[in-house]
Scaffold this motif. Structure first.
Motif, PDB file in Angstrom:
ATOM      1  N   LEU A  24     -22.646   8.675 -15.100  1.00 60.52           N
ATOM      2  CA  LEU A  24     -22.181   9.175 -16.395  1.00 60.52           C
ATOM      3  C   LEU A  24     -23.364   9.702 -17.215  1.00 60.52           C
ATOM      4  CD1 LEU A  24     -19.514   6.497 -17.348  1.00 60.52           C
ATOM      5  CD2 LEU A  24     -19.127   8.819 -16.559  1.00 60.52           C
ATOM      6  N   LYS A  25     -24.491   8.989 -17.126  1.00 52.77           N
ATOM      7  CA  LYS A  25     -25.666   9.425 -17.878  1.00 52.77           C
ATOM      8  C   LYS A  25     -26.158  10.781 -17.375  1.00 52.77           C
ATOM      9  CE  LYS A  25     -30.291   7.789 -19.096  1.00 52.77           C
ATOM     10  NZ  LYS A  25     -31.233   6.664 -19.008  1.00 52.77           N
ATOM     11  N   ALA A  26     -26.104  10.979 -16.053  1.00 49.38           N
ATOM     12  CA  ALA A  26     -26.651  12.206 -15.470  1.00 49.38           C
ATOM     13  C   ALA A  26     -25.681  13.385 -15.524  1.00 49.38           C
ATOM     14  CB  ALA A  26     -27.048  11.950 -14.019  1.00 49.38           C
ATOM     15  N   THR A  27     -24.364  13.113 -15.576  1.00 54.38           N
ATOM     16  CA  THR A  27     -23.396  14.218 -15.513  1.00 54.38           C
ATOM     17  C   THR A  27     -22.544  14.377 -16.778  1.00 54.38           C
ATOM     18  OG1 THR A  27     -21.760  12.795 -14.450  1.00 54.38           O
ATOM     19  CG2 THR A  27     -23.179  14.077 -12.999  1.00 54.38           C
ATOM     20  N   ALA A  28     -22.081  13.269 -17.354  1.00 50.07           N
ATOM     21  CA  ALA A  28     -21.182  13.382 -18.510  1.00 50.07           C
ATOM     22  C   ALA A  28     -21.933  13.774 -19.779  1.00 50.07           C
ATOM     23  CB  ALA A  28     -20.428  12.064 -18.720  1.00 50.07           C
ATOM     24  N   GLU A  43     -27.496   8.996 -26.690  1.00 53.77           N
ATOM     25  CA  GLU A  43     -28.110   8.452 -25.473  1.00 53.77           C
ATOM     26  C   GLU A  43     -27.256   7.355 -24.851  1.00 53.77           C
ATOM     27  OE1 GLU A  43     -31.691   6.216 -25.661  1.00 53.77           O
ATOM     28  OE2 GLU A  43     -31.070   5.050 -27.405  1.00 53.77           O
ATOM     29  N   LEU A  44     -27.519   7.139 -23.581  1.00 51.48           N
ATOM     30  CA  LEU A  44     -26.852   6.081 -22.822  1.00 51.48           C
ATOM     31  C   LEU A  44     -27.961   5.360 -22.067  1.00 51.48           C
ATOM     32  CD1 LEU A  44     -24.171   4.863 -21.791  1.00 51.48           C
ATOM     33  CD2 LEU A  44     -24.148   6.576 -20.032  1.00 51.48           C
ATOM     34  N   LYS A  45     -28.141   4.076 -22.356  1.00 50.90           N
ATOM     35  CA  LYS A  45     -29.299   3.366 -21.814  1.00 50.90           C
ATOM     36  C   LYS A  45     -28.848   2.100 -21.094  1.00 50.90           C
ATOM     37  CE  LYS A  45     -33.699   1.484 -23.436  1.00 50.90           C
ATOM     38  NZ  LYS A  45     -34.388   1.018 -24.645  1.00 50.90           N
ATOM     39  N   VAL A  46     -29.358   1.920 -19.873  1.00 46.84           N
ATOM     40  CA  VAL A  46     -29.037   0.702 -19.125  1.00 46.84           C
ATOM     41  C   VAL A  46     -30.069  -0.361 -19.490  1.00 46.84           C
ATOM     42  CG1 VAL A  46     -28.648  -0.280 -16.850  1.00 46.84           C
ATOM     43  CG2 VAL A  46     -28.226   2.142 -17.222  1.00 46.84           C
ATOM     44  N   VAL A  47     -29.617  -1.402 -20.202  1.00 47.94           N
ATOM     45  CA  VAL A  47     -30.522  -2.490 -20.581  1.00 47.94           C
ATOM     46  C   VAL A  47     -30.583  -3.513 -19.450  1.00 47.94           C
ATOM     47  CG1 VAL A  47     -31.027  -4.220 -22.345  1.00 47.94           C
ATOM     48  CG2 VAL A  47     -29.842  -2.111 -22.969  1.00 47.94           C
ATOM     49  N   ARG A  48     -29.411  -3.860 -18.924  1.00 50.21           N
ATOM     50  CA  ARG A  48     -29.334  -4.773 -17.776  1.00 50.21           C
ATOM     51  C   ARG A  48     -28.319  -4.231 -16.800  1.00 50.21           C
ATOM     52  NH1 ARG A  48     -28.215 -10.162 -21.355  1.00 50.21           N
ATOM     53  NH2 ARG A  48     -30.214 -10.224 -22.427  1.00 50.21           N
ATOM     54  N   ARG A  49     -28.573  -4.450 -15.523  1.00 51.64           N
ATOM     55  CA  ARG A  49     -27.599  -4.045 -14.512  1.00 51.64           C
ATOM     56  C   ARG A  49     -26.690  -5.208 -14.188  1.00 51.64           C
ATOM     57  NH1 ARG A  49     -27.985   0.783 -12.532  1.00 51.64           N
ATOM     58  NH2 ARG A  49     -29.981   1.798 -12.714  1.00 51.64           N
ATOM     59  N   GLY A  50     -25.402  -4.937 -13.992  1.00 54.59           N
ATOM     60  CA  GLY A  50     -24.475  -5.984 -13.588  1.00 54.59           C
ATOM     61  C   GLY A  50     -23.659  -5.521 -12.402  1.00 54.59           C
ATOM     62  N   MET A  51     -23.756  -6.267 -11.292  1.00 48.07           N
ATOM     63  CA  MET A  51     -22.949  -5.945 -10.107  1.00 48.07           C
ATOM     64  C   MET A  51     -21.758  -6.898 -10.057  1.00 48.07           C
ATOM     65  SD  MET A  51     -24.735  -3.535  -8.500  1.00 48.07           S
ATOM     66  CE  MET A  51     -24.202  -3.527  -6.800  1.00 48.07           C
ATOM     67  N   GLY A  56     -22.536  -9.187 -15.935  1.00 52.86           N
ATOM     68  CA  GLY A  56     -23.749  -9.544 -16.664  1.00 52.86           C
ATOM     69  C   GLY A  56     -24.609  -8.351 -17.033  1.00 52.86           C
ATOM     70  N   GLY A  57     -24.056  -7.139 -16.905  1.00 49.62           N
ATOM     71  CA  GLY A  57     -24.811  -5.944 -17.285  1.00 49.62           C
ATOM     72  C   GLY A  57     -24.696  -5.671 -18.771  1.00 49.62           C
ATOM     73  N   GLU A  58     -25.580  -4.805 -19.267  1.00 48.62           N
ATOM     74  CA  GLU A  58     -25.521  -4.426 -20.682  1.00 48.62           C
ATOM     75  C   GLU A  58     -25.951  -2.968 -20.821  1.00 48.62           C
ATOM     76  OE1 GLU A  58     -28.043  -5.751 -24.476  1.00 48.62           O
ATOM     77  OE2 GLU A  58     -26.891  -7.393 -23.610  1.00 48.62           O
ATOM     78  N   VAL A  59     -25.174  -2.214 -21.579  1.00 47.57           N
ATOM     79  CA  VAL A  59     -25.437  -0.779 -21.741  1.00 47.57           C
ATOM     80  C   VAL A  59     -25.383  -0.437 -23.225  1.00 47.57           C
ATOM     81  CG1 VAL A  59     -24.545   1.517 -21.240  1.00 47.57           C
ATOM     82  CG2 VAL A  59     -24.415  -0.238 -19.517  1.00 47.57           C
ATOM     83  N   LEU A  60     -26.328   0.377 -23.652  1.00 45.29           N
ATOM     84  CA  LEU A  60     -26.347   0.817 -25.047  1.00 45.29           C
ATOM     85  C   LEU A  60     -25.921   2.282 -25.100  1.00 45.29           C
ATOM     86  CD1 LEU A  60     -27.277   0.408 -28.042  1.00 45.29           C
ATOM     87  CD2 LEU A  60     -29.484   1.278 -27.324  1.00 45.29           C
ATOM     88  N   PHE A  61     -24.889   2.579 -25.882  1.00 44.89           N
ATOM     89  CA  PHE A  61     -24.433   3.966 -26.017  1.00 44.89           C
ATOM     90  C   PHE A  61     -24.442   4.340 -27.490  1.00 44.89           C
ATOM     91  CE2 PHE A  61     -20.754   6.993 -26.505  1.00 44.89           C
ATOM     92  CZ  PHE A  61     -21.406   8.079 -25.947  1.00 44.89           C
ATOM     93  N   SER A  62     -25.085   5.448 -27.819  1.00 41.03           N
ATOM     94  CA  SER A  62     -25.040   5.919 -29.209  1.00 41.03           C
ATOM     95  C   SER A  62     -24.702   7.404 -29.201  1.00 41.03           C
ATOM     96  CB  SER A  62     -26.374   5.672 -29.907  1.00 41.03           C
ATOM     97  OG  SER A  62     -27.405   6.320 -29.225  1.00 41.03           O
ATOM     98  N   CYS A  63     -23.881   7.794 -30.175  1.00 48.11           N
ATOM     99  CA  CYS A  63     -23.363   9.163 -30.193  1.00 48.11           C
ATOM    100  C   CYS A  63     -23.221   9.631 -31.640  1.00 48.11           C
ATOM    101  CB  CYS A  63     -21.998   9.170 -29.496  1.00 48.11           C
ATOM    102  SG  CYS A  63     -21.263  10.788 -29.378  1.00 48.11           S
TER     103      CYS A  63
END
Length: 265
Positions: A24-28, A43-51, A56-63
């Motif tokens: 999504l970060k690279a295409t959307a 921006e869309l930032k991966v703070v933690r990855r969760g599989m 347990g992942g965390e993503v920051l999105f600001s628009c």
């Protein structure tokens, strides 16, 4: 909205079902910029990855806030000029990511020299709660079109173990399949592009897509029932100019949706 959006999302960031945060970060995001949604705080930032299954992942999105969406004319996808990717591994050996990169390059290097696949190994708290690894690849064209493909390992305790070499090779083949389908928007973001065209100004928007995915076909039915909007769909058979699969030119006139709550300065 009145104020710019800043949101923290928690859960699974990469799985086998939905488009991952990396894709999504690279295409959307570049697609949204075409419609005029852009700014410093976008921006869309991966703070933690969760599989999966632990997440347990965390993503920051600001628009930022925009009053209207611009109509677009995306009819020429251009030629592939470079391929970028991210091979990520969490709670497994960092060597996994390197093995994925080598196997993906073994296929892609035959076609294009400009390939760079980053390795992203998150440790400790940033790695979520479950082990896993995967790869997301994005091909960029001369006209700023982004086509993506991705694969992730099976969730812990489900299905057979996946070899990083197989995953890398299969993901590279998926990217080649996506490039064959072509169009100005990849199959993951077809519905997003059509939604933004629908909500645009009362002006003609055109976008050239590859073969429509089943999700997009269902989404078009939703657009008709919610917005009473119909797209003009023209098939463009592949010829001298358009290589790969048959393309579809989607044309519509936006409904002129605008943001009423934006405070006027």
């Amino acid at each position: 909205m009145k104020h710019p959006l800043r949101i923290i999302l928690r859960g699974v960031t990469n799985d086998q079902v939905d488009p991952s945060v990396d894709v999504l970060k690279a295409t959307a995001l570049p697609l949204l910029k075409q419609f005029g949604i852009d700014g410093e705080s976008f921006e869309l930032k991966v703070v933690r990855r969760g599989m999966p299954p632990g997440g347990g992942g965390e993503v920051l999105f600001s628009c930022p806030v925009r009053k209207v969406l611009k109509p677009v004319q995306l009819t020429d996808p251009g030629k592939i000029k470079r391929i970028r990717g991210i091979a990520y591994s969490v709670r497994v050996s960092p060597q996994m990511a390197n093995r994925i990169v080598d196997s993906a390059r073994s296929i892609l290097n035959k076609f294009i020299p400009d390939i760079y696949i980053y390795t992203d190994h998150m440790k400790g708290v940033s790695s979520g709660k479950s082990p896993g690894f995967g790869l997301s690849l994005v091909a960029e064209t001369t006209n700023g079109t982004f086509l993506s493909a991705e694969l992730a390992s099976n969730p812990q305790g489900q299905g057979a173990a996946v070899l990083p070499e197989d995953l890398g090779r299969n993901c590279a083949k998926l990217l080649l399949e996506e490039i064959y389908r072509g169009g100005c928007v990849d199959s993951t973001n077809q519905s997003l592009a059509l939604l933004l065209m629908t909500l645009g100004q009362q002006d003609v928007s055109k976008v050239l897509l590859g073969p429509l995915s089943p999700y997009t076909i269902e989404f078009l039915r939703h657009l008709k029932s919610f917005f009473q909007i119909m797209f003009k769909i023209e098939t463009k058979p592949c010829g001298e100019e358009l290589k790969g699969g048959d393309k579809v030119l989607m044309t519509c006139v936006g409904i002129g949706f605008s943001n009423l709550s934006k405070t006027l300065k």
